[in-house]
Design an enzyme around this catalytic site. Structure first.
Site, short mmCIF file in Angstrom:
data_model
loop_
_atom_site.label_atom_id
_atom_site.label_comp_id
_atom_site.label_asym_id
_atom_site.label_seq_id
_atom_site.Cartn_x
_atom_site.Cartn_y
_atom_site.Cartn_z
N HIS A 1 -21.47 -48.32 -21.56
CA HIS A 1 -20.22 -48.13 -23.10
C HIS A 1 -19.32 -49.47 -22.69
O HIS A 1 -18.43 -48.92 -21.64
CB HIS A 1 -20.01 -46.71 -22.97
N HIS B 1 -15.49 -49.09 -23.14
CA HIS B 1 -14.42 -48.48 -24.09
C HIS B 1 -12.88 -49.81 -25.02
O HIS B 1 -12.87 -50.49 -23.79
CB HIS B 1 -13.12 -47.83 -22.94
#
Ligand code: 5GP
Length: 142
Positions: free
Chosen positions: A102, A104
């Site tokens: 992921h 951010h």
């Protein structure tokens, strides 16, 4: 290091855990971080089961980072931010806590510091409003 399909983001991808969705297409899902370190903190995850930056196929990474730029621009515009901080942690030693790749995206304002890691969970109403604002910008572009 292997990909564990029981991680929390895999469950969000499968729709087994809810999220405040910002964007979805064939390559990625983007949603609000429930413990935001800045207003509008959101995450972009590939749909491919990659553990982190170190094992994703380069073409899947390229597809993901294109969406990261698109969503960062939309978040900046939607929330009136002055800048963006992009973070990506790989492996526990690198600060990773959820083992599905992921990115951010953290909207930033001059003089406003990031909250320390693990802030309290945000108000879901606020997260829903922020997600709706960012979605509206993205939908206006399509
Ligand atoms: P990292 O693995 O990059 O250190 O951080 C994982 C991030 O996922 C943290 O910012 C944390 O707040 C966020 N997070 C953890 N669990 C959930 C969840 O169930 N839903 C959402 N939307 N975010 C989560």
């Amino acid at each position: 290091m292997h990909y564990d399909p029981n991680n929390i983001f895999a469950k969000i991808l499968e729709g087994k855990i809810p999220c405040h969705k910002v964007y979805e297409d064939d390559a990625v899902l983007s949603f609000m971080d429930i413990m935001p370190r800045s207003p509008g903190h959101l995450l972009v995850i590939p749909k491919t089961p990659a553990r982190n930056l170190l094992d994703i196929a380069p073409d899947d990474l390229a597809a993901t980072i294109r969406r990261v730029q698109l969503i960062a621009l939309a978040a900046k515009k939607a929330l009136g931010a002055e800048g963006i901080t992009l973070q990506q942690f790989s492996e526990a030693a690198g600060g990773q806590e959820v083992f599905h790749l992921h990115f951010h995206i953290l909207p930033r304002w001059e003089g406003v510091r990031l909250a320390a890691p693990h802030p309290p969970q945000a108000d879901h109403k606020v997260l829903a409003e922020q997600a709706a604002k960012i979605r509206a910008v993205l939908e206006g572009q399509s």
